[in-house]
Design an enzyme around this catalytic site. Structure first.
Site, PDB file in Angstrom:
ATOM      1  N   CYS A   5     -90.311  17.993 139.971  1.00  0.00           N
ATOM      2  CA  CYS A   5     -90.965  17.028 139.083  1.00  0.00           C
ATOM      3  C   CYS A   5     -91.746  16.056 139.957  1.00  0.00           C
ATOM      4  O   CYS A   5     -91.175  15.130 140.542  1.00  0.00           O
ATOM      5  CB  CYS A   5     -89.943  16.287 138.219  1.00  0.00           C
ATOM      6  SG  CYS A   5     -90.701  15.056 137.122  1.00  0.00           S
ATOM      7  N   GLN A  62     -87.828  13.800 132.173  1.00  0.00           N
ATOM      8  CA  GLN A  62     -86.926  14.224 133.240  1.00  0.00           C
ATOM      9  C   GLN A  62     -86.012  13.080 133.669  1.00  0.00           C
ATOM     10  O   GLN A  62     -86.414  11.916 133.634  1.00  0.00           O
ATOM     11  CB  GLN A  62     -87.690  14.707 134.487  1.00  0.00           C
ATOM     12  CG  GLN A  62     -88.047  16.180 134.491  1.00  0.00           C
ATOM     13  CD  GLN A  62     -89.235  16.466 133.609  1.00  0.00           C
ATOM     14  OE1 GLN A  62     -90.186  15.689 133.577  1.00  0.00           O
ATOM     15  NE2 GLN A  62     -89.193  17.573 132.885  1.00  0.00           N
ATOM     16  N   CYS A  78     -97.566  15.821 133.595  1.00  0.00           N
ATOM     17  CA  CYS A  78     -96.676  16.678 134.377  1.00  0.00           C
ATOM     18  C   CYS A  78     -97.317  16.892 135.734  1.00  0.00           C
ATOM     19  O   CYS A  78     -98.378  17.521 135.838  1.00  0.00           O
ATOM     20  CB  CYS A  78     -96.450  18.014 133.672  1.00  0.00           C
ATOM     21  SG  CYS A  78     -95.422  19.167 134.621  1.00  0.00           S
ATOM     22  N   GLU A  82     -94.280  21.125 128.615  1.00  0.00           N
ATOM     23  CA  GLU A  82     -93.373  21.196 129.754  1.00  0.00           C
ATOM     24  C   GLU A  82     -92.101  21.957 129.410  1.00  0.00           C
ATOM     25  O   GLU A  82     -91.473  21.706 128.377  1.00  0.00           O
ATOM     26  CB  GLU A  82     -93.024  19.781 130.227  1.00  0.00           C
ATOM     27  CG  GLU A  82     -92.411  19.720 131.590  1.00  0.00           C
ATOM     28  CD  GLU A  82     -92.430  18.310 132.154  1.00  0.00           C
ATOM     29  OE1 GLU A  82     -92.040  18.169 133.320  1.00  0.00           O
ATOM     30  OE2 GLU A  82     -92.820  17.363 131.451  1.00  0.00           O
TER      31      GLU A  82
END
Length: 301
Positions: free
Chosen positions: A76, A47, A224, A215
């Site tokens: 996130c 991310q 995650c 994910e």
């Protein structure tokens, strides 16, 4: 306006995060930049956490989140811890409030360096997760992978922690399953109109779970945070554990653990864990070209 901004390569339990400082700017990190950065081994990520000036009074920043395929993410948890560590080092503050498309996140850095993030309340309504079919009870829905009479994975718990999650409970080590094969099929299953994060979870004790996650928009990941929160909530909802557990993230580096508490007084989920700075540099948020700061010289890409 300069074409480049500062950024840092960080990780939360191995979850690869790029924290990009977009404060003072009106533009955004583009999908093209995200795809270009992910294509380079030096900046491959799960991310991007783009820090923007706050939009709401009483918040410290607006956080725009991108997946490695250039799509937007709503939440996130591991990335939020990285943002907290970066801003705490810059400002000396310990308590932060962030705004994302999924809502408000409150976070605090503790004296031992761990960071707690209030991930908000889980959502269980089928149409808000969302699912393509109506289910009155989302603790267990009809969905399976493999033969009808002997499925490999089946009957997940589903919810939203700001993004859709499906938790499959398994009886053996989650690392023993071919999640690289099943993950894409389940992420893109017609049951999930906005796709979903897919987690395999195993109960090791009444206070310890082991997980592995595919994910949404990123694929196999070392960790995650929102998936760990979803696994903890699912465990409590289905009577497997109480409301506070340790998550042993199977694919994370050694000692990769999170503490998750689903608070009874307000139903908020609080995640506590580490964040780690790796290196920093500057990046063009439009193209993704970057220069990595090094002790001896710099490397441009």
């Amino acid at each position: 306006m300069s074409n480049t901004v500062e950024f840092a390569r960080m990780n939360g339990l191995g979850n690869k995060i790029l924290v990009v400082d977009m404060r003072g700017r009106k533009d955004v990190v583009t999908a093209a930049a995200a795809i270009a950065l992910n294509a380079d081994p030096a900046t491959e990520f799960d991310q991007i956490m783009a820090i923007h000036d706050p939009k709401a009074e009483g918040t410290d920043a607006w956080i725009d989140i991108l997946n490695s395929d250039g799509t937007k993410a709503q939440a996130c948890g591991n990335g939020t811890r990285c943002v907290v560590q970066a801003l705490a080092a810059e400002t000396g503050k310990k308590v932060f409030t962030f705004q994302t498309v999924a809502g408000i996140l409150n976070a605090v850095e503790h004296e031992d360096g761990t960071i707690s993030v209030d991930m908000g309340r889980p959502v269980f309504d089928w149409d808000k997760i969302p699912l393509a079919e109506e289910f009155a009870d989302t603790r267990r829905i009809e969905l399976q992978i493999g033969p009808i009479d002997n499925p490999v994975l089946h009957s997940p718990s589903v919810m939203s922690m700001g993004n859709p999650h499906a938790i499959f409970w398994v009886d053996k080590d989650p690392m023993s399953y071919d999640l690289a094969r099943f993950g894409p099929l389940l992420e893109n299953h017609p049951m999930f109109p906005e796709r979903a994060n897919i987690t395999l979870a195993q109960v090791l004790s009444p206070t310890l779970l082991r997980t592995r996650t595919w994910e949404r928009g990123a694929g196999l990941t070392l960790a995650c945070g929102s998936a760990a929160c979803s696994a903890a909530v699912s465990a409590a909802r289905t009577g497997r554990t109480g409301r506070k557990v340790t998550i042993d993230v199977a694919s994370a580096p050694a000692s990769g653990q999170l503490t998750i508490e689903w608070r009874e007084n307000d139903d908020h989920v609080v995640m506590t864990g580490p964040a780690e700075w790796e290196w920093s540099g500057v990046v063009d948020p439009v193209t993704g070209s970057f220069t990595r700061a090094q002790e001896q010289g710099a490397q441009a890409r």
